[in-house]
Every structure is written in structure tokens, then in C-alpha cells.
Enzyme design. Structure first.
Site, PDB file in Angstrom:
ATOM      1  N   ASN A  89       0.852  -1.183   0.000  1.00 45.87           N
ATOM      2  CA  ASN A  89       0.000   0.000   0.000  1.00 45.87           C
ATOM      3  C   ASN A  89       0.895   1.243   0.000  1.00 45.87           C
ATOM      4  O   ASN A  89       1.807   1.361   0.825  1.00 45.87           O
ATOM      5  CB  ASN A  89      -0.888  -0.015   1.252  1.00 45.87           C
ATOM      6  CG  ASN A  89      -1.972   1.041   1.207  1.00 45.87           C
ATOM      7  OD1 ASN A  89      -1.930   1.965   0.397  1.00 45.87           O
ATOM      8  ND2 ASN A  89      -2.948   0.915   2.087  1.00 45.87           N
ATOM      9  N   HIS A 159      -9.827  -4.636  -3.741  1.00 44.90           N
ATOM     10  CA  HIS A 159      -8.534  -4.947  -3.142  1.00 44.90           C
ATOM     11  C   HIS A 159      -8.722  -5.330  -1.685  1.00 44.90           C
ATOM     12  O   HIS A 159      -9.560  -4.759  -0.994  1.00 44.90           O
ATOM     13  CB  HIS A 159      -7.554  -3.779  -3.269  1.00 44.90           C
ATOM     14  CG  HIS A 159      -8.088  -2.470  -2.751  1.00 44.90           C
ATOM     15  ND1 HIS A 159      -9.005  -1.710  -3.453  1.00 44.90           N
ATOM     16  CD2 HIS A 159      -7.840  -1.797  -1.610  1.00 44.90           C
ATOM     17  CE1 HIS A 159      -9.287  -0.616  -2.764  1.00 44.90           C
ATOM     18  NE2 HIS A 159      -8.597  -0.653  -1.632  1.00 44.90           N
ATOM     19  N   HIS A 161      -7.028  -5.698   2.075  1.00 39.94           N
ATOM     20  CA  HIS A 161      -5.953  -5.196   2.927  1.00 39.94           C
ATOM     21  C   HIS A 161      -5.429  -6.308   3.828  1.00 39.94           C
ATOM     22  O   HIS A 161      -6.205  -7.084   4.393  1.00 39.94           O
ATOM     23  CB  HIS A 161      -6.461  -4.054   3.807  1.00 39.94           C
ATOM     24  CG  HIS A 161      -6.834  -2.813   3.056  1.00 39.94           C
ATOM     25  ND1 HIS A 161      -5.988  -1.742   2.919  1.00 39.94           N
ATOM     26  CD2 HIS A 161      -7.976  -2.484   2.383  1.00 39.94           C
ATOM     27  CE1 HIS A 161      -6.583  -0.800   2.211  1.00 39.94           C
ATOM     28  NE2 HIS A 161      -7.795  -1.226   1.864  1.00 39.94           N
TER      29      HIS A 161
END
Length: 211
Positions: A89, A159, A161
Site C-alpha cells: 500500500n 482490493h 488489505h
């Protein structure tokens, strides 16, 4: 500090801290009273906070679609799978904050097929194993924010995490100042995670025993 004539007097040392631009103008120190706090200036986050959703209007403007076309170092990719890939990220909560992303530009978890779902899950598990070997976190946060109102920074491209957690990593900075101190550079973390990632085709392999 206020002088006897009622005008703010210069405070010695008030302009010595870096604040992102010149702290002395025409020989006069700017106003301010020194305190015990240090400041982390992060103006680069403003673009993400103000316009992250508006900047992604199609696959051509999507950073997750662009990333696989770049080198691993440029895009911060640590692993490329068949249906999904893993990258760091750019705005991590903690060092080692990974994203597991399908190649297809779809917004919702219900939009991916069985093969994509299986690979996203397998890569998430491998990401946890690798991070445990590399940085020894004591916990994880896993999750998908669905839609802009669900908190997704880029809602147009799904997406997941994977955030490593350590005891004491959540202090007053994120709560009070909306600032997070990150202990390693993105390049360092990418190299460590990529090196520890198992060979392709062995993503679900258990971690090597720690001696």
C-alpha cells in the site's frame, strides 16, 4: 510571548523546526510558541484525501490496473499470480501493509469468479505467513472496504488489505493528529517481502520452521 507594548515578541527557536517551507521571512521569525511535540509533515497525502475517488474514472486512470504494467520495484509489487497480485500500500497503516488485488478491474467482491476468489484467499494467507517470517507481527487486520461509503480509498477496483499489527502500534498520533509513523521505507519492505515470498506455484506452502 507578548512584549510590553502588547505586540507579540519573537520567540527564540520558534522557527527552527522544519515545517515544509521557509520558516523565516525577511529576517523575522514567524509566530508560534515552542512545545514538546514533533511534527511529521505529509503534504503528499492531501491529493489522496481530497481526490482519490475522482481520479479513478476508468481502467486507464486506475493505479491497480497500471501497476502490473510497471516493474515490481516501480509498482511495489511483491508477487504476481495468475488471477491476482500482491503489492505494498502506498499509504500504509503499518510497515508491511499489503494489498491483494485481482487483475480484473471490478469493484465488488461478488464480481470476481471462483478462480479469482480462491487465489485472493490463498495470496492473503501467504501474505500473512511471509509477514510473520519477515517482521514477526503479533496480529493482523484483514478486510475489504466496499464502495466509497464503505471506506474504500479506490472503490472502482477491488482490493483486500493485509495489515500487520504489533502491540502498542496504535498510539495518540493516528487518533489525535491523523498521522502514522512508519518505521521502514516502502522500498526496503518490498525487497524483504518479495525475497521471502515462496516460489510461484507454492503460494499455499506452510512457512519454514523458525529455529
Amino acid at each position: 510571548m507578548v512584549a510590553a507594548d502588547g505586540v507579540d515578541a519573537p520567540v527564540e527557536g520558534a522557527a527552527n523546526g522544519y515545517r515544509g517551507d521557509a520558516a523565516v521571512t525577511d529576517g523575522f521569525e514567524l509566530a508560534g510558541v515552542p512545545d514538546a511535540f514533533q511534527r511529521l509533515w505529509t503534504p503528499h497525502r492531501l491529493a489522496y484525501i481530497k481526490g482519490g475517488q475522482d481520479q479513478v474514472s476508468s481502467e486507464e486512470t486506475c493505479p491497480f490496473c497500471r501497476a502490473p504494467r510497471l516493474s515490481d520495484e516501480e509498482s511495489l509489487i511483491v508477487h504476481r499470480g495468475t488471477h491476482a497480485f500482491v503489492l505494498l500500500n502506498l499509504f500504509p497503516y503499518n510497515a508491511g501493509h499489503l494489498l491483494v488485488v485481482p487483475y480484473r478491474h471490478v469493484p465488488d467482491y461478488t464480481d470476481i469468479d471462483e478462480a479469482e476468489t480462491a487465489e485472493v484467499a490463498a495470496l492473503t494467507q501467504t501474505a500473512m505467513r511471509v509477514l510473520r517470517r519477515v517482521s514477526h507481527p503479533t496480529g493482523f487486520n484483514l478486510g475489504m472496504n466496499q464502495g466509497a461509503t464503505g471506506g474504500a480509498g479506490i472503490a472502482a477496483h477491488l482490493h483486500q488489505h493485509v495489515v500487520p499489527r504489533w502491540g502498542g502500534d496504535g498510539n495518540f498520533l493516528p487518533i489525535i493528529a491523523q498521522t502514522k509513523a512508519i518505521t521502514q521505507t516502502l522500498g526496503e519492505v518490498r525487497a524483504q517481502v518479495a525475497e521471502a515470498w515462496p516460489p510461484r506455484g507454492d503460494d499455499a506452502a506452510p512457512p519454514e520452521p523458525v529455529s
